[in-house]
Scaffold this motif. Structure first.
Motif, PDB file in Angstrom:
ATOM      1  N   VAL A  75       4.447   3.958  -4.026  1.00 14.69           N
ATOM      2  CA  VAL A  75       5.675   4.730  -4.208  1.00 14.69           C
ATOM      3  C   VAL A  75       5.654   5.900  -3.242  1.00 14.69           C
ATOM      4  O   VAL A  75       4.711   6.700  -3.239  1.00 14.69           O
ATOM      5  CB  VAL A  75       5.794   5.256  -5.655  1.00 14.69           C
ATOM      6  CG1 VAL A  75       7.093   6.050  -5.824  1.00 14.69           C
ATOM      7  CG2 VAL A  75       5.736   4.112  -6.655  1.00 14.69           C
ATOM      8  N   ASP A  76       6.677   5.978  -2.452  1.00 18.65           N
ATOM      9  CA  ASP A  76       6.857   7.152  -1.589  1.00 18.65           C
ATOM     10  C   ASP A  76       7.614   8.197  -2.417  1.00 18.65           C
ATOM     11  O   ASP A  76       8.816   8.069  -2.639  1.00 18.65           O
ATOM     12  CB  ASP A  76       7.644   6.769  -0.341  1.00 18.65           C
ATOM     13  CG  ASP A  76       7.891   7.953   0.587  1.00 18.65           C
ATOM     14  OD1 ASP A  76       7.516   9.084   0.218  1.00 18.65           O
ATOM     15  OD2 ASP A  76       8.469   7.741   1.670  1.00 18.65           O
ATOM     16  N   ALA A  77       6.883   9.183  -2.888  1.00 20.88           N
ATOM     17  CA  ALA A  77       7.476  10.180  -3.789  1.00 20.88           C
ATOM     18  C   ALA A  77       8.265  11.256  -3.048  1.00 20.88           C
ATOM     19  O   ALA A  77       8.696  12.240  -3.656  1.00 20.88           O
ATOM     20  CB  ALA A  77       6.386  10.822  -4.647  1.00 20.88           C
ATOM     21  N   ASP A  78       8.432  11.044  -1.754  1.00 22.03           N
ATOM     22  CA  ASP A  78       9.277  11.964  -0.983  1.00 22.03           C
ATOM     23  C   ASP A  78       9.771  11.225   0.256  1.00 22.03           C
ATOM     24  O   ASP A  78       9.306  11.446   1.370  1.00 22.03           O
ATOM     25  CB  ASP A  78       8.485  13.222  -0.587  1.00 22.03           C
ATOM     26  CG  ASP A  78       9.325  14.206   0.216  1.00 22.03           C
ATOM     27  OD1 ASP A  78      10.562  14.171   0.083  1.00 22.03           O
ATOM     28  OD2 ASP A  78       8.729  15.002   0.963  1.00 22.03           O
ATOM     29  N   ALA A  79      10.725  10.332   0.027  1.00 25.66           N
ATOM     30  CA  ALA A  79      11.338   9.587   1.130  1.00 25.66           C
ATOM     31  C   ALA A  79      12.669  10.253   1.456  1.00 25.66           C
ATOM     32  O   ALA A  79      13.335  10.795   0.575  1.00 25.66           O
ATOM     33  CB  ALA A  79      11.564   8.136   0.720  1.00 25.66           C
ATOM     34  N   HIS A  80      13.022  10.190   2.728  1.00 26.44           N
ATOM     35  CA  HIS A  80      14.216  10.940   3.139  1.00 26.44           C
ATOM     36  C   HIS A  80      15.320  10.040   3.645  1.00 26.44           C
ATOM     37  O   HIS A  80      15.110   9.234   4.556  1.00 26.44           O
ATOM     38  CB  HIS A  80      13.852  11.947   4.227  1.00 26.44           C
ATOM     39  CG  HIS A  80      13.086  13.113   3.697  1.00 26.44           C
ATOM     40  ND1 HIS A  80      13.689  14.184   3.084  1.00 26.44           N
ATOM     41  CD2 HIS A  80      11.757  13.363   3.658  1.00 26.44           C
ATOM     42  CE1 HIS A  80      12.761  15.041   2.704  1.00 26.44           C
ATOM     43  NE2 HIS A  80      11.578  14.567   3.025  1.00 26.44           N
ATOM     44  N   VAL A  81      16.473  10.214   3.056  1.00 23.82           N
ATOM     45  CA  VAL A  81      17.668   9.670   3.684  1.00 23.82           C
ATOM     46  C   VAL A  81      17.990  10.585   4.861  1.00 23.82           C
ATOM     47  O   VAL A  81      17.568  11.743   4.903  1.00 23.82           O
ATOM     48  CB  VAL A  81      18.850   9.619   2.694  1.00 23.82           C
ATOM     49  CG1 VAL A  81      18.471   8.820   1.463  1.00 23.82           C
ATOM     50  CG2 VAL A  81      19.305  11.015   2.283  1.00 23.82           C
ATOM     51  N   THR A  82      18.688  10.051   5.842  1.00 22.57           N
ATOM     52  CA  THR A  82      19.057  10.879   7.002  1.00 22.57           C
ATOM     53  C   THR A  82      20.582  10.945   7.067  1.00 22.57           C
ATOM     54  O   THR A  82      21.214  10.325   7.912  1.00 22.57           O
ATOM     55  CB  THR A  82      18.457  10.306   8.299  1.00 22.57           C
ATOM     56  OG1 THR A  82      18.757   8.902   8.373  1.00 22.57           O
ATOM     57  CG2 THR A  82      16.955  10.497   8.315  1.00 22.57           C
ATOM     58  N   GLU A  83      21.119  11.694   6.126  1.00 18.77           N
ATOM     59  CA  GLU A  83      22.562  11.777   5.992  1.00 18.77           C
ATOM     60  C   GLU A  83      23.194  12.591   7.110  1.00 18.77           C
ATOM     61  O   GLU A  83      22.580  13.540   7.615  1.00 18.77           O
ATOM     62  CB  GLU A  83      22.922  12.400   4.632  1.00 18.77           C
ATOM     63  CG  GLU A  83      22.643  13.891   4.496  1.00 18.77           C
ATOM     64  CD  GLU A  83      21.170  14.232   4.293  1.00 18.77           C
ATOM     65  OE1 GLU A  83      20.320  13.334   4.394  1.00 18.77           O
ATOM     66  OE2 GLU A  83      20.870  15.412   4.050  1.00 18.77           O
ATOM     67  N   ASP A  84      24.392  12.213   7.444  1.00 22.69           N
ATOM     68  CA  ASP A  84      25.211  13.006   8.360  1.00 22.69           C
ATOM     69  C   ASP A  84      26.372  13.532   7.535  1.00 22.69           C
ATOM     70  O   ASP A  84      26.917  12.816   6.688  1.00 22.69           O
ATOM     71  CB  ASP A  84      25.712  12.120   9.502  1.00 22.69           C
ATOM     72  CG  ASP A  84      26.423  12.927  10.576  1.00 22.69           C
ATOM     73  OD1 ASP A  84      27.400  13.631  10.233  1.00 22.69           O
ATOM     74  OD2 ASP A  84      26.005  12.860  11.741  1.00 22.69           O
ATOM     75  N   VAL A  85      26.755  14.762   7.774  1.00 19.31           N
ATOM     76  CA  VAL A  85      27.833  15.319   6.958  1.00 19.31           C
ATOM     77  C   VAL A  85      29.102  14.484   7.065  1.00 19.31           C
ATOM     78  O   VAL A  85      29.892  14.396   6.104  1.00 19.31           O
ATOM     79  CB  VAL A  85      28.103  16.795   7.322  1.00 19.31           C
ATOM     80  CG1 VAL A  85      28.678  16.912   8.726  1.00 19.31           C
ATOM     81  CG2 VAL A  85      29.017  17.443   6.295  1.00 19.31           C
ATOM     82  N   ALA A  86      29.287  13.810   8.197  1.00 18.72           N
ATOM     83  CA  ALA A  86      30.469  12.962   8.342  1.00 18.72           C
ATOM     84  C   ALA A  86      30.454  11.816   7.329  1.00 18.72           C
ATOM     85  O   ALA A  86      31.521  11.330   6.921  1.00 18.72           O
ATOM     86  CB  ALA A  86      30.538  12.409   9.766  1.00 18.72           C
ATOM     87  N   ASP A  87      29.250  11.409   6.931  1.00 19.55           N
ATOM     88  CA  ASP A  87      29.140  10.371   5.903  1.00 19.55           C
ATOM     89  C   ASP A  87      29.529  10.909   4.529  1.00 19.55           C
ATOM     90  O   ASP A  87      30.018  10.171   3.664  1.00 19.55           O
ATOM     91  CB  ASP A  87      27.694   9.854   5.806  1.00 19.55           C
ATOM     92  CG  ASP A  87      27.202   9.265   7.112  1.00 19.55           C
ATOM     93  OD1 ASP A  87      28.025   8.670   7.833  1.00 19.55           O
ATOM     94  OD2 ASP A  87      25.990   9.407   7.398  1.00 19.55           O
ATOM     95  N   ILE A  88      29.264  12.183   4.315  1.00 18.23           N
ATOM     96  CA  ILE A  88      29.430  12.772   2.977  1.00 18.23           C
ATOM     97  C   ILE A  88      30.879  13.212   2.737  1.00 18.23           C
ATOM     98  O   ILE A  88      31.370  13.144   1.614  1.00 18.23           O
ATOM     99  CB  ILE A  88      28.483  13.991   2.817  1.00 18.23           C
ATOM    100  CG1 ILE A  88      27.049  13.631   3.237  1.00 18.23           C
ATOM    101  CG2 ILE A  88      28.528  14.519   1.394  1.00 18.23           C
ATOM    102  CD1 ILE A  88      26.390  12.555   2.438  1.00 18.23           C
ATOM    103  N   ILE A  89      31.527  13.663   3.779  1.00 20.44           N
ATOM    104  CA  ILE A  89      32.878  14.233   3.643  1.00 20.44           C
ATOM    105  C   ILE A  89      33.842  13.300   2.893  1.00 20.44           C
ATOM    106  O   ILE A  89      34.613  13.768   2.038  1.00 20.44           O
ATOM    107  CB  ILE A  89      33.428  14.633   5.033  1.00 20.44           C
ATOM    108  CG1 ILE A  89      32.683  15.886   5.517  1.00 20.44           C
ATOM    109  CG2 ILE A  89      34.932  14.902   4.980  1.00 20.44           C
ATOM    110  CD1 ILE A  89      32.991  16.259   6.953  1.00 20.44           C
ATOM    111  N   PRO A  90      33.833  11.998   3.148  1.00 20.35           N
ATOM    112  CA  PRO A  90      34.767  11.130   2.413  1.00 20.35           C
ATOM    113  C   PRO A  90      34.567  11.140   0.898  1.00 20.35           C
ATOM    114  O   PRO A  90      35.461  10.709   0.162  1.00 20.35           O
ATOM    115  CB  PRO A  90      34.472   9.742   2.993  1.00 20.35           C
ATOM    116  CG  PRO A  90      33.894  10.006   4.339  1.00 20.35           C
ATOM    117  CD  PRO A  90      33.098  11.263   4.184  1.00 20.35           C
TER     118      PRO A  90
END
Lengths: 116, 382
Positions: free
Chosen positions: B17-32
């Motif tokens: 288990v990777d207890a600290d894995a990171h998504v690499t979000e871009d704010v453009a993905d989140i805005i919608p």
């Protein structure tokens, strides 16, 4: 175990203590509101002269969860590192892992005795 | 991607288990995922999200490509191209991340944000609250609904603890959410302050651990004086991650957080484990000397470490010279408080073998399996 004379009770004011050598061990006798308690003058932390330190009331959190207030425990603070021990029991105020030896006391004919 | 250390690994039969894995979000993905309106409009039209909305700034650009940094325009070192020729950054979506997890035999990933770890550097909570909420909805769509290998923490905006509590209530019952992310970049006051009590209460009520995670370019808000005199990215990593967690640990203990919320687990991420023995020893010593200043605590600070605190291993540091030292450090920190984290896909990541090959045979099979995965499954309720 033997009862040992330490001091005449009228010579030990409330809030004070005397340190006696009883069979080769330094033992302090405290007068806390005319009740007498005896502890070894030895801090289990680092071997400091525990009973030569200041006497203070223990601090706790008030029922409102905010204020700090005194509780009914009286402690002696080791002058070396301020570890605190309940004068009545010899137990650390802060961890059940630590305590210093305590001894029975009695007053007879205005004389304070310690049993060791 | 493969490496000698990876190929030599012998952990394949373990649950990792990777207890600290990171998504690499871009704010453009989140805005919608945000409601339409003036806040949405302002964020959509900002030219530099990290400085105009967040207050993120590294003291100096990294000298090489660095994921999630302002200099990551050539962020392709471990990106992959699909059949249409489009590049997918690791952590940008569930499908891409799954491929990398399989490569490293990682079975589960506890997801943390990357850029959005700066959520608490935002001065105006009218921005941070809806951004955190939108991020959580994005994670559901792009990861949690993609595969059950993913679990995520619920990102909250700490400046509005009551609204954060509502965000926790909203998602706590959803299978994929297994914790609450309290991003420490810009988290002021620090962890122990009572203003966060609604967050702690909600987390404890829902049996969700809190995760604490810093970010190097967020240190400008947390340690402005130190930031002013840091000249390199490397320095900011230490301050933004390690020093930030140390600050919050001391604050939590001084304000009695683990005594006030005895059933709340707190997971400190991305600051390794070698500082833990020092803190346990030093806080015990300070507690015994100044116990009148810690009236909330009923036991030694080190005992609260053992009962309530967990630490993820990454970055384990340069431990290759003598592998016995790492096992000793874990024992000093408290074996049962430690869980593996990769930090994938950030460049400081530790593949499972980097930890396991140095532990193998030193702590016993049960503890080694717990560190590599089963403890995280238990703490996060997977």
């Amino acid at each position: 175990m033997t009862w040992h004379e330490v001091i005449e009770s009228d010579k030990l004011d409330p809030g004070s203590r005397v340190i006696a050598d009883i069979r080769g061990t330094e033992i302090a006798v405290f007068n806390i509101d005319h009740d007498y308690y005896a502890l070894a003058n030895y801090c289990v932390h680092a071997g400091g002269p525990l009973c030569e330190g200041p006497i203070e009331q223990s601090t706790t959190v008030a029922d409102d969860g905010w204020d700090w207030e005194y509780d009914d425990r009286t402690a002696v603070l080791c002058p070396w590192h301020h570890w605190k021990f309940d004068i009545e029991t010899g137990d650390s105020l802060d961890s059940e892992l630590y305590s210093v030896p305590s001894y029975e006391t009695k007053v007879e004919n205005d004389m304070v005795y310690v049993k060791r | 991607m493969s490496s000698e250390i990876h190929q030599q690994s012998v952990y394949q039969d373990m649950t990792i288990v990777d207890a600290d894995a990171h998504v690499t979000e871009d704010v453009a993905d989140i805005i919608p995922y945000m409601d339409d309106g003036p806040i949405h409009h302002r964020i959509k039209n900002t030219t530099n999200f990290k400085s105009d909305i967040l207050s993120m700034s590294a003291p100096a650009p990294a000298s090489l490509t660095y994921y999630g940094s302002e200099t990551d325009t050539e962020n392709k070192a471990i990106a992959s191209d699909d059949e249409d020729g489009d590049t997918h950054l690791p952590g940008a979506d569930g499908e891409t991340m799954l491929g990398h997890m399989q490569e490293f035999n990682i079975d589960y990933a506890i997801l943390s944000p990357s850029t959005f770890l700066g959520i608490n550097t935002i001065n105006n909570p009218r921005f941070s609250v809806p951004l955190a909420s939108a991020y959580n909805d994005w994670v559901i769509d792009r990861f949690l609904d993609i595969d059950t290998s993913f679990r995520s923490t619920i990102l909250v905006a700490a400046d509005k603890p009551d609204l954060a509590s509502e965000e926790i209530d909203t998602h706590a019952a959803e299978d994929g959410f297994v914790g609450v992310a309290l991003a420490t970049a810009g988290l002021k006051p620090p962890l122990g302050h009572e203003r966060y009590d609604p967050i702690y209460q909600a987390a404890q009520d829902h049996e969700l651990p809190i995760t604490l995670h810093g970010v190097s370019s967020g240190m400008i808000k947390t340690f402005p004086s130190i930031y002013e005199w840091a000249e390199t990215k490397a320095e900011s990593i230490f301050y933004g991650h390690h020093l930030t967690n140390i600050w919050n640990i001391v604050s939590a203990m001084a304000r009695g957080l683990p005594a006030r919320y005895p059933d709340l687990d707190i997971v400190f991420q991305e600051s390794g484990i070698s500082h833990v023995p020092y803190l346990k020893w030093q806080l015990d010593d300070l507690y015994m000397e100044f116990s009148e200043e810690f009236p909330y605590l009923d036991q030694l600070p080190s005992e609260y470490f053992d009962d309530n605190f967990y630490f993820t291993t990454q970055p384990i540091g340069m431990t290759a010279k003598d592998r016995s030292q790492l096992a000793t450090a874990i024992e000093l920190a408290g074996v049962e408080s430690i869980m593996y984290a990769a930090d994938f896909p950030h460049p400081t990541f530790d593949p499972p073998a980097e930890l396991y090959n140095r532990l193998n045979g030193q702590l016993g099979d049960e503890q080694e399996r717990a560190i590599m995965g089963t403890r995280a499954l238990e703490v996060f309720g997977v």
